[in-house]
Write a protein that holds these residues in place. Structure first.
Motif, PDB file in Angstrom:
ATOM      1  N   ILE A  63       0.822  -1.207   0.000  1.00 43.31           N
ATOM      2  CA  ILE A  63       0.000   0.000   0.000  1.00 43.31           C
ATOM      3  C   ILE A  63       0.859   1.261   0.000  1.00 43.31           C
ATOM      4  N   LEU A  64       1.735   1.394   0.976  1.00 45.33           N
ATOM      5  CA  LEU A  64       2.513   2.627   1.112  1.00 45.33           C
ATOM      6  C   LEU A  64       3.340   2.976  -0.125  1.00 45.33           C
ATOM      7  N   PRO A  65       3.925   2.007  -0.838  1.00 47.02           N
ATOM      8  CA  PRO A  65       4.698   2.377  -2.030  1.00 47.02           C
ATOM      9  C   PRO A  65       3.872   3.095  -3.104  1.00 47.02           C
ATOM     10  N   HIS A  66       2.563   2.960  -3.054  1.00 49.02           N
ATOM     11  CA  HIS A  66       1.700   3.565  -4.062  1.00 49.02           C
ATOM     12  C   HIS A  66       1.072   4.886  -3.596  1.00 49.02           C
ATOM     13  N   LEU A  67       1.446   5.315  -2.407  1.00 50.38           N
ATOM     14  CA  LEU A  67       0.870   6.549  -1.867  1.00 50.38           C
ATOM     15  C   LEU A  67       1.892   7.673  -1.883  1.00 50.38           C
ATOM     16  N   GLY A  68       1.407   8.843  -2.089  1.00 48.03           N
ATOM     17  CA  GLY A  68       2.249  10.023  -2.045  1.00 48.03           C
ATOM     18  C   GLY A  68       1.396  11.193  -1.607  1.00 48.03           C
ATOM     19  N   PRO A  69       1.983  12.370  -1.546  1.00 49.28           N
ATOM     20  CA  PRO A  69       1.240  13.528  -1.063  1.00 49.28           C
ATOM     21  C   PRO A  69       0.015  13.871  -1.908  1.00 49.28           C
ATOM     22  N   ASP A  70       0.021  13.493  -3.185  1.00 47.21           N
ATOM     23  CA  ASP A  70      -1.101  13.823  -4.067  1.00 47.21           C
ATOM     24  C   ASP A  70      -2.033  12.637  -4.304  1.00 47.21           C
ATOM     25  N   ALA A  71      -1.854  11.567  -3.584  1.00 43.22           N
ATOM     26  CA  ALA A  71      -2.662  10.364  -3.794  1.00 43.22           C
ATOM     27  C   ALA A  71      -4.112  10.611  -3.388  1.00 43.22           C
ATOM     28  N   VAL A  72      -4.996  10.056  -4.173  1.00 43.04           N
ATOM     29  CA  VAL A  72      -6.421  10.065  -3.847  1.00 43.04           C
ATOM     30  C   VAL A  72      -6.776   8.624  -3.522  1.00 43.04           C
ATOM     31  N   VAL A  73      -7.345   8.394  -2.346  1.00 46.09           N
ATOM     32  CA  VAL A  73      -7.579   7.043  -1.850  1.00 46.09           C
ATOM     33  C   VAL A  73      -9.034   6.887  -1.457  1.00 46.09           C
ATOM     34  N   ALA A  74      -9.601   5.724  -1.745  1.00 44.72           N
ATOM     35  CA  ALA A  74     -10.958   5.404  -1.321  1.00 44.72           C
ATOM     36  C   ALA A  74     -10.940   4.061  -0.628  1.00 44.72           C
ATOM     37  N   GLU A  75     -11.661   3.971   0.447  1.00 42.72           N
ATOM     38  CA  GLU A  75     -11.811   2.689   1.146  1.00 42.72           C
ATOM     39  C   GLU A  75     -13.125   2.082   0.703  1.00 42.72           C
ATOM     40  N   ILE A  76     -13.024   0.890   0.146  1.00 42.13           N
ATOM     41  CA  ILE A  76     -14.217   0.186  -0.323  1.00 42.13           C
ATOM     42  C   ILE A  76     -14.433  -1.014   0.582  1.00 42.13           C
ATOM     43  N   GLY A  77     -15.641  -1.184   1.059  1.00 39.21           N
ATOM     44  CA  GLY A  77     -15.922  -2.325   1.939  1.00 39.21           C
ATOM     45  C   GLY A  77     -15.328  -2.130   3.318  1.00 39.21           C
ATOM     46  N   SER A  78     -15.387  -0.910   3.813  1.00 38.40           N
ATOM     47  CA  SER A  78     -14.837  -0.659   5.141  1.00 38.40           C
ATOM     48  C   SER A  78     -15.511  -1.559   6.163  1.00 38.40           C
ATOM     49  N   GLY A  79     -14.759  -1.925   7.153  1.00 42.92           N
ATOM     50  CA  GLY A  79     -15.307  -2.862   8.126  1.00 42.92           C
ATOM     51  C   GLY A  79     -14.431  -2.966   9.346  1.00 42.92           C
ATOM     52  N   GLY A  80     -14.057  -4.178   9.673  1.00 40.00           N
ATOM     53  CA  GLY A  80     -13.360  -4.438  10.914  1.00 40.00           C
ATOM     54  C   GLY A  80     -11.854  -4.393  10.853  1.00 40.00           C
TER      55      GLY A  80
END
Length: 85
Positions: A63-80
């Motif tokens: 996960i972290l290698p694909h994130l940067g300051p301009d990353a847009v992220v969505a959580e799908i199927g949030s849960g436990g």
């Protein structure tokens, strides 16, 4: 048998009932949670599904290698708190 069966409900309805019951009965010191986690104390629902080190490894390597300051992220199927791909 102790299995829960909802023969007239849809799969979505059945899963909703099962997960609601799981979350309602979950407690960090519940014997079945401690047994699942193998840890003396689990803090958050979902922590019992994998050792914390495994979850951190997935986050750090996938996960972290694909994130940067301009990353847009969505959580799908949030849960436990489980991580799934």
């Amino acid at each position: 048998s102790g299995a829960l069966v909802y023969p007239e409900a849809s799969n979505a309805t059945t899963n909703e009932k099962l997960w609601d019951r799981y979350a309602t009965e979950w407690a960090p010191d519940a014997a079945w949670v401690v047994k699942m986690s193998g840890e003396p104390r689990t803090e958050t629902l979902g922590d019992e599904w994998a050792p914390r080190a495994h979850t951190e490894q997935v986050i750090n390597e996938w996960i972290l290698p694909h994130l940067g300051p301009d990353a847009v992220v969505a959580e799908i199927g949030s849960g436990g708190g489980g991580v799934a791909f």
